[in-house]
Design a protein around this motif. Structure first.
Motif, PDB file in Angstrom:
ATOM      1  N   ASP A 112       0.821  -1.213   0.000  1.00  0.00           N
ATOM      2  CA  ASP A 112       0.000   0.000   0.000  1.00  0.00           C
ATOM      3  C   ASP A 112       0.857   1.265   0.000  1.00  0.00           C
ATOM      4  O   ASP A 112       0.540   2.240  -0.684  1.00  0.00           O
ATOM      5  N   GLN A 113       1.956   1.238   0.748  1.00  0.00           N
ATOM      6  CA  GLN A 113       2.846   2.393   0.788  1.00  0.00           C
ATOM      7  C   GLN A 113       3.502   2.642  -0.569  1.00  0.00           C
ATOM      8  O   GLN A 113       3.616   3.786  -1.003  1.00  0.00           O
ATOM      9  N   LYS A 114       3.920   1.571  -1.241  1.00  0.00           N
ATOM     10  CA  LYS A 114       4.536   1.720  -2.566  1.00  0.00           C
ATOM     11  C   LYS A 114       3.540   2.284  -3.567  1.00  0.00           C
ATOM     12  O   LYS A 114       3.877   3.146  -4.382  1.00  0.00           O
ATOM     13  N   GLU A 126       0.999   4.186  -2.900  1.00  0.00           N
ATOM     14  CA  GLU A 126       0.774   5.593  -2.562  1.00  0.00           C
ATOM     15  C   GLU A 126       1.938   6.457  -3.050  1.00  0.00           C
ATOM     16  O   GLU A 126       1.726   7.541  -3.607  1.00  0.00           O
ATOM     17  N   GLN A 127       3.153   5.972  -2.864  1.00  0.00           N
ATOM     18  CA  GLN A 127       4.319   6.708  -3.351  1.00  0.00           C
ATOM     19  C   GLN A 127       4.272   6.823  -4.869  1.00  0.00           C
ATOM     20  O   GLN A 127       4.608   7.872  -5.426  1.00  0.00           O
ATOM     21  N   ALA A 128       3.855   5.759  -5.534  1.00  0.00           N
ATOM     22  CA  ALA A 128       3.753   5.780  -6.990  1.00  0.00           C
ATOM     23  C   ALA A 128       2.704   6.792  -7.442  1.00  0.00           C
ATOM     24  O   ALA A 128       2.915   7.513  -8.421  1.00  0.00           O
ATOM     25  N   MET A 129       1.599   6.859  -6.720  1.00  0.00           N
ATOM     26  CA  MET A 129       0.552   7.817  -7.065  1.00  0.00           C
ATOM     27  C   MET A 129       1.075   9.248  -6.959  1.00  0.00           C
ATOM     28  O   MET A 129       0.837  10.073  -7.846  1.00  0.00           O
ATOM     29  N   HIS A 130       1.818   9.530  -5.889  1.00  0.00           N
ATOM     30  CA  HIS A 130       2.370  10.879  -5.715  1.00  0.00           C
ATOM     31  C   HIS A 130       3.407  11.186  -6.797  1.00  0.00           C
ATOM     32  O   HIS A 130       3.476  12.322  -7.286  1.00  0.00           O
ATOM     33  N   ALA A 131       4.204  10.207  -7.162  1.00  0.00           N
ATOM     34  CA  ALA A 131       5.192  10.412  -8.222  1.00  0.00           C
ATOM     35  C   ALA A 131       4.494  10.705  -9.542  1.00  0.00           C
ATOM     36  O   ALA A 131       4.924  11.582 -10.307  1.00  0.00           O
ATOM     37  N   GLN A 132       3.405   9.993  -9.807  1.00  0.00           N
ATOM     38  CA  GLN A 132       2.661  10.214 -11.042  1.00  0.00           C
ATOM     39  C   GLN A 132       2.046  11.612 -11.057  1.00  0.00           C
ATOM     40  O   GLN A 132       2.069  12.302 -12.071  1.00  0.00           O
ATOM     41  N   ARG A 133       1.504  12.033  -9.941  1.00  0.00           N
ATOM     42  CA  ARG A 133       0.903  13.366  -9.854  1.00  0.00           C
ATOM     43  C   ARG A 133       1.939  14.467 -10.036  1.00  0.00           C
ATOM     44  O   ARG A 133       1.626  15.537 -10.536  1.00  0.00           O
ATOM     45  N   ASN A 134       3.177  14.185  -9.609  1.00  0.00           N
ATOM     46  CA  ASN A 134       4.240  15.181  -9.749  1.00  0.00           C
ATOM     47  C   ASN A 134       4.885  15.140 -11.133  1.00  0.00           C
ATOM     48  O   ASN A 134       5.766  15.938 -11.421  1.00  0.00           O
ATOM     49  N   TYR A 190       7.528   6.664 -11.027  1.00  0.00           N
ATOM     50  CA  TYR A 190       6.239   5.973 -10.983  1.00  0.00           C
ATOM     51  C   TYR A 190       6.386   4.538 -11.491  1.00  0.00           C
ATOM     52  O   TYR A 190       5.881   3.597 -10.869  1.00  0.00           O
ATOM     53  N   ALA A 191       7.081   4.364 -12.601  1.00  0.00           N
ATOM     54  CA  ALA A 191       7.274   3.032 -13.167  1.00  0.00           C
ATOM     55  C   ALA A 191       8.094   2.145 -12.232  1.00  0.00           C
ATOM     56  O   ALA A 191       7.770   0.959 -12.045  1.00  0.00           O
ATOM     57  N   ASP A 192       9.129   2.708 -11.631  1.00  0.00           N
ATOM     58  CA  ASP A 192       9.958   1.932 -10.706  1.00  0.00           C
ATOM     59  C   ASP A 192       9.157   1.488  -9.480  1.00  0.00           C
ATOM     60  O   ASP A 192       9.229   0.339  -9.057  1.00  0.00           O
ATOM     61  N   LEU A 193       8.386   2.411  -8.916  1.00  0.00           N
ATOM     62  CA  LEU A 193       7.602   2.088  -7.729  1.00  0.00           C
ATOM     63  C   LEU A 193       6.492   1.088  -8.045  1.00  0.00           C
ATOM     64  O   LEU A 193       6.189   0.210  -7.235  1.00  0.00           O
ATOM     65  N   THR A 194       5.910   1.207  -9.214  1.00  0.00           N
ATOM     66  CA  THR A 194       4.879   0.260  -9.614  1.00  0.00           C
ATOM     67  C   THR A 194       5.472  -1.138  -9.787  1.00  0.00           C
ATOM     68  O   THR A 194       4.863  -2.130  -9.379  1.00  0.00           O
ATOM     69  N   ILE A 227       6.130  -7.078  -4.663  1.00  0.00           N
ATOM     70  CA  ILE A 227       5.573  -7.307  -3.326  1.00  0.00           C
ATOM     71  C   ILE A 227       4.262  -8.080  -3.441  1.00  0.00           C
ATOM     72  O   ILE A 227       3.998  -8.994  -2.660  1.00  0.00           O
ATOM     73  N   TRP A 228       3.432  -7.725  -4.434  1.00  0.00           N
ATOM     74  CA  TRP A 228       2.162  -8.424  -4.626  1.00  0.00           C
ATOM     75  C   TRP A 228       2.391  -9.901  -4.946  1.00  0.00           C
ATOM     76  O   TRP A 228       1.656 -10.758  -4.453  1.00  0.00           O
ATOM     77  N   GLN A 229       3.418 -10.207  -5.734  1.00  0.00           N
ATOM     78  CA  GLN A 229       3.738 -11.593  -6.044  1.00  0.00           C
ATOM     79  C   GLN A 229       4.134 -12.356  -4.774  1.00  0.00           C
ATOM     80  O   GLN A 229       3.750 -13.516  -4.595  1.00  0.00           O
TER      81      GLN A 229
END
Length: 58
Positions: free
Chosen positions: A18-20, A22-30, A36-40, A46-48
């Motif tokens: 969830d934290q990753k 959220e960080q990806a969402m903020h990176a995308q917004r910025n 964003y791609a790295d965090l995703t 992690i999901w795997q």
């Protein structure tokens, strides 16, 4: 006897996931698409891990 003191690895991984996201969402917004791609990608790894743990416990 003290099973309730053990940490749940799935719960810990879900929190990290969830934290990753959220960080990806903020990176995308910025506008930082590379971050964003790295965090995703990290969140997908992690999901795997979560899926593997859930399959092994059932």
């Amino acid at each position: 006897m003290f099973g309730w003191l053990k940490t749940n690895p799935i719960k810990k991984l879900r929190k990290a996931y969830d934290q990753k996201l959220e960080q990806a969402m903020h990176a995308q917004r910025n506008g930082d698409m590379r971050l964003y791609a790295d965090l995703t990608a990290e969140s997908e790894q992690i999901w795997q891990q979560i899926q593997q743990l859930e399959q092994s416990t059932t």
